[in-house]
Motif scaffolding. Structure first.
Motif, short mmCIF file in Angstrom:
data_model
loop_
_atom_site.label_atom_id
_atom_site.label_comp_id
_atom_site.label_asym_id
_atom_site.label_seq_id
_atom_site.Cartn_x
_atom_site.Cartn_y
_atom_site.Cartn_z
N GLY A 148 0.71 -1.10 0.01
CA GLY A 148 0.17 -0.02 -0.01
C GLY A 148 0.86 1.30 0.00
O GLY A 148 2.29 1.14 -0.25
N GLY B 254 2.14 5.04 -1.18
CA GLY B 254 2.17 5.93 -2.46
C GLY B 254 3.26 4.88 -3.53
O GLY B 254 3.58 3.90 -3.04
N GLU B 255 3.33 5.42 -4.70
CA GLU B 255 3.70 4.55 -5.86
C GLU B 255 5.23 4.18 -5.84
O GLU B 255 5.83 5.06 -5.07
N THR C 224 -0.44 -0.88 -4.55
CA THR C 224 -0.22 0.42 -4.98
C THR C 224 0.57 0.32 -6.37
O THR C 224 0.15 -0.84 -7.10
N THR C 225 1.18 1.36 -7.08
CA THR C 225 1.68 1.22 -8.43
C THR C 225 2.92 1.44 -8.40
O THR C 225 3.79 1.92 -7.67
N ALA D 23 0.55 -5.32 -7.75
CA ALA D 23 0.70 -3.77 -8.15
C ALA D 23 0.57 -3.67 -9.52
O ALA D 23 0.93 -4.38 -10.28
#
Length: 361
Positions: free
Chosen positions: A308, A310-311, A335-336, A355
């Protein structure tokens, strides 16, 4: 040849300095004397051996005790008290043990305790509270050894190695535990050969550990909880050509583990830094990028997890050369992952987890 240190050896060295704070027979001591005449209160007594060298306020008692000993000798501050907006200076070759709790107030631009242009100073124990500009401030040191250092601050920075003063070499730090600092727990400039056992940061305004213009570094653990919330700092940050060694970025900064919970960024590398190897990451729910590598070179994250927050981002600004020689192995969930622009020399991604990915292949 890149010279790396052994954390266990450093900790053994520091534990051998003194088995327990104030143990044995220190060469000088600072104790408290309760006044029973003319009302309540207390004064502080500095002694060199059995001889009293000063009786009075806390800061002066400490400084007089430090000044009374020679290189190779040890002072133990057994009493707790407040030094106010003052500074204690420790000279070359002396060992300073803060066995009581030293409370300090802000002294603009200064450290509550300072070592300047001095070799082989040791601070195996210290507990500091209050509001400081810098808790500990260093420049021009060689062979500096810090042991078990604890800050519980209401404002300020824990440890600062100065940017614009003389460089440092052969610095060893055991465990820094830092709570509630409004700035960084540990900020470094201009150190060659730095060894840190662990930095533990809790509810800290800026970085847990900030490495700048350093070479030949070994760190055991950086552990942050609610560090750098709402800003661009991170639990662990590399900046300002950290790791640039002999004009290149051969691996010379090795971090065993980074753990970060909440706050701002987890790991952040920026402004032509690199030569970094991180053995394991454990990042969760960071409020900003879990990882941001921007204009950094030869950074290898060898394993761990991101959950989880921020990316995970690889980026570059136009004023510096593009990031290159990046390798990231991790399990990333919730997340990314984004690489923009594509790094030079093609990033080596080894990713598992759920992700979503926008990366260069």
């Amino acid at each position: 040849m890149v010279h790396l240190f052994n954390v266990a050896a450093a900790l053994a060295l520091m534990s051998s300095v003194s088995a327990q704070c104030g143990s044995g027979t220190p060469d000088a001591t600072v104790t408290v004397r309760i006044n029973t005449v003319f009302g309540s209160g207390s004064s502080f007594v500095a002694k060199k051996g059995s001889s009293t060298v000063y009786t009075g306020d806390y800061r002066t008692a400490i400084q007089r005790a430090v000044d009374s000993i020679a290189s190779g000798q040890r002072v133990a501050v057994m009493a707790s008290g407040s030094i106010g907006a003052g500074t204690i200076t420790i000279q070359a070759g002396k060992t300073f043990e803060g066995c009581g709790t030293i409370n300090a107030a802000i002294n603009s631009g200064r450290g509550a305790i300072e070592v300047t242009n001095a070799a082989n100073v040791k601070i195996p124990y210290l507990t500091m509270t209050g509001s400081v500009y810098f808790g500990l401030r260093f420049s021009g040191t060689t062979g500096l050894t810090l042991g078990d250092i604890t800050f519980d601050l209401t404002a300020g920075m824990g440890i600062r190695f100065d940017r614009d003063r003389a460089a440092n070499s052969n610095v060893k730090i055991g465990t820094v535990t830092c709570k509630r600092a409004s700035s960084h727990c540990v900020e470094t400039f201009n150190i060659d050969k730095l060894e840190i056992g662990s930095v533990i940061a809790r509810n800290v305004g800026e970085c847990g550990l900030l490495l700048q213009t350093v070479t030949n570094v070994k760190v055991g653990l950086v552990d942050g909880d609610n560090v750098a919330a709402g800003n661009g700092y991170a639990t662990l940050r590399f900046a300002n050509q950290a790791g640039k060694l002999n004009g290149g970025y051969a691996t010379n900064i090795v971090v065993d583990k980074v753990k970060s919970r909440g706050g701002g960024r987890g790991v952040f590398c920026v402004s032509e830094s690199g030569g970094v190897q991180i053995g394991s990451i454990d990042l969760a729910n960071n409020g900003n990028n879990a990882i941001l590598l921007e204009n950094c070179y030869n950074v290898n994250i060898k394993g761990g997890t991101v959950n989880g927050g921020g990316e995970v981002r690889l980026a570059a600004r136009t004023e510096f050369a593009n990031s290159k020689d990046i390798a990231i192995t991790a399990k990333i969930d919730g997340t990314t992952v984004r690489e923009s622009p594509c790094t030079a020399n093609k990033t080596k991604w080894t990713l598992t987890g759920n992700a979503s990915k926008n990366i260069c292949t």
